[in-house]
Scaffold this motif. Structure first.
Motif, short mmCIF file in Angstrom:
data_model
loop_
_atom_site.label_atom_id
_atom_site.label_comp_id
_atom_site.label_asym_id
_atom_site.label_seq_id
_atom_site.Cartn_x
_atom_site.Cartn_y
_atom_site.Cartn_z
N TYR A 161 29.54 43.60 11.60
CA TYR A 161 30.85 43.09 11.96
C TYR A 161 30.92 41.57 12.00
O TYR A 161 32.00 40.99 12.05
CB TYR A 161 31.30 43.67 13.31
N ARG A 162 29.77 40.87 11.97
CA ARG A 162 29.76 39.40 11.94
C ARG A 162 29.28 38.86 10.61
O ARG A 162 29.18 37.64 10.43
CB ARG A 162 28.85 38.85 13.06
N MET A 163 28.96 39.72 9.67
CA MET A 163 28.37 39.29 8.40
C MET A 163 29.46 38.93 7.42
O MET A 163 29.92 39.76 6.63
CB MET A 163 27.44 40.37 7.86
N TYR A 164 29.89 37.68 7.48
CA TYR A 164 31.00 37.22 6.65
C TYR A 164 30.58 37.17 5.18
O TYR A 164 31.27 37.66 4.30
CB TYR A 164 31.47 35.86 7.14
N ASN A 165 29.45 36.54 4.92
CA ASN A 165 28.93 36.49 3.54
C ASN A 165 28.12 37.75 3.29
O ASN A 165 26.89 37.74 3.22
CB ASN A 165 28.07 35.23 3.34
N ILE A 166 28.84 38.86 3.15
CA ILE A 166 28.20 40.17 3.12
C ILE A 166 27.29 40.34 1.91
O ILE A 166 26.26 41.01 1.98
CB ILE A 166 29.28 41.29 3.16
N GLU A 167 27.62 39.69 0.80
CA GLU A 167 26.78 39.82 -0.39
C GLU A 167 25.38 39.26 -0.14
O GLU A 167 24.38 39.89 -0.48
CB GLU A 167 27.41 39.10 -1.59
N GLN A 168 25.31 38.07 0.47
CA GLN A 168 24.00 37.48 0.76
C GLN A 168 23.21 38.34 1.73
O GLN A 168 21.99 38.49 1.61
CB GLN A 168 24.18 36.06 1.31
N CYS A 169 23.91 38.92 2.71
CA CYS A 169 23.24 39.76 3.70
C CYS A 169 22.64 41.01 3.05
O CYS A 169 21.52 41.41 3.38
CB CYS A 169 24.22 40.15 4.80
N LEU A 170 23.38 41.61 2.13
CA LEU A 170 22.89 42.82 1.47
C LEU A 170 21.79 42.50 0.48
O LEU A 170 20.83 43.26 0.34
CB LEU A 170 24.04 43.55 0.78
N LEU A 171 21.90 41.38 -0.21
CA LEU A 171 20.85 40.98 -1.15
C LEU A 171 19.55 40.68 -0.40
O LEU A 171 18.45 41.00 -0.88
CB LEU A 171 21.29 39.77 -1.96
N LYS A 172 19.66 40.08 0.79
CA LYS A 172 18.47 39.80 1.58
C LYS A 172 17.84 41.10 2.07
O LYS A 172 16.61 41.24 2.09
CB LYS A 172 18.83 38.90 2.77
N LEU A 173 18.68 42.07 2.44
CA LEU A 173 18.18 43.37 2.84
C LEU A 173 17.40 44.01 1.69
O LEU A 173 16.31 44.55 1.87
CB LEU A 173 19.37 44.24 3.27
N ASN A 174 17.96 43.93 0.49
CA ASN A 174 17.31 44.46 -0.71
C ASN A 174 15.99 43.76 -0.98
O ASN A 174 15.00 44.39 -1.37
CB ASN A 174 18.25 44.29 -1.90
N LEU A 175 15.93 42.46 -0.74
CA LEU A 175 14.73 41.67 -1.00
C LEU A 175 13.61 41.98 0.00
O LEU A 175 12.43 41.98 -0.35
CB LEU A 175 15.07 40.18 -0.95
#
Length: 295
Positions: A161-175
């Motif tokens: 709910y606070r992850m505004y730049n959701i793409e970067q957050c998901l890419l980091k999760l993937n990494l």
């Protein structure tokens, strides 16, 4: 805003804005995070406000496990077994809905959370209850320093709910994951009576989006994730009709008739002799699961 670059083959529909990867689905997510007046909530804007929220909840004695975690735990157990998971990084553990379960699986565990109070609580309880030590990392996920493929599984649930730049957050999760990425949310609506309020012609703000939205973001980033639906239920209990009305007001952003709203809300609840109200809500918990891929 600068013109978007042309996506490389196989990388989905993403583009750059000031060197930040964006997707069309991510823009929909960012729009949904905003209040009706276009502003972001204080909890989204301010790290300190978020920390104070969790500190207050712990002082109120709210550090209890939710019964509706159990179907998610059951699905996690199957995944941990199937993929032979030996280490897990959990994002946004809160007060441990899934943390204690993960520790019971005997994995090497790390928790990333913005709240030092939450992490102190988890570290203390893990040691006291189970004799387990876990790595605690006190930082927003966006700022976390991660080791690529550092953990067999990265797991995150209801913490976006606070992850505004959701793409970067998901890419980091993937990494960060070596074998498996698992993320999830409870499917909207977050309260069973919100659609009925909307049918009264009132403006309602939903604070939850389903995993379908994250799946769209991932697809546009070039990641194909499997969506798993889990039947679930939870009980909502309010001490009085006034407490229930106060909860409803948090979601309504227009004028309304008090009597009409009370009648609607009461129709969704069982009124007990002591004046409290109870509603059993049946919903879906959702997981997105994928094997990390190089992008």
């Amino acid at each position: 805003l600068f013109p978007g670059s042309t996506p490389e083959p196989g990388r989905g529909e993403w583009f750059f804005i000031l060197d930040v990867i964006c997707t069309r689905a991510g823009n929909e997510w960012r729009s949904a995070l905003r209040l009706p007046n276009g502003e972001l909530t204080e909890r989204v804007q301010s790290d300190e406000t978020e920390r104070n929220f969790w500190r207050t909840r712990q002082q109120d004695g709210a550090a209890a496990l939710d019964a509706y975690r159990l179907p998610v735990c059951s699905a996690l157990r199957e995944l941990i077994t199937s993929y032979k998971i030996r280490s897990v990084m959990e994002l946004g553990p809160g007060w441990g809905n899934y943390t204690f379960f993960l520790a019971e699986q005997g994995v090497r565990l790390a928790c990333v959370d913005i709240s030092p109070d939450n992490l102190d609580y988890l570290a203390r309880e893990l040691k006291t209850r189970m004799g387990v030590s876990a790595k605690m990392v006190c930082v927003p996920w966006e700022n976390a320093q991660i080791e690529p493929n550092g953990y067999d599984m990265v797991f995150a649930y209801n913490c976006f709910y606070r992850m505004y730049n959701i793409e970067q957050c998901l890419l980091k999760l993937n990494l960060a994951a070596k074998k498996l990425c698992v993320m999830g949310m409870n499917r909207p609506p977050e309260l069973p009576w919100l659609p009925a309020i909307e049918e009264l012609g009132l403006k309602v703000r939903y604070t939850r989006m389903g995993c379908e939205q994250f799946q769209k973001v991932l697809t546009q980033l070039g990641i194909n994730a499997k969506l798993i639906d889990l039947e679930n239920k939870r009980e909502y209990r309010y001490g009085s009709i006034d407490a229930l009305m106060a909860r409803a007001r948090q979601h309504i952003h227009s004028d309304f008739n008090e009597d009409a709203l009370k009648k609607l809300l009461t129709s969704y609840h069982q009124v007990l002799p002591d004046g409290s109200l109870v509603c059993e809500y049946h919903f879906l918990s959702q997981l997105l699961v994928w094997e990390p891929k190089a992008l």
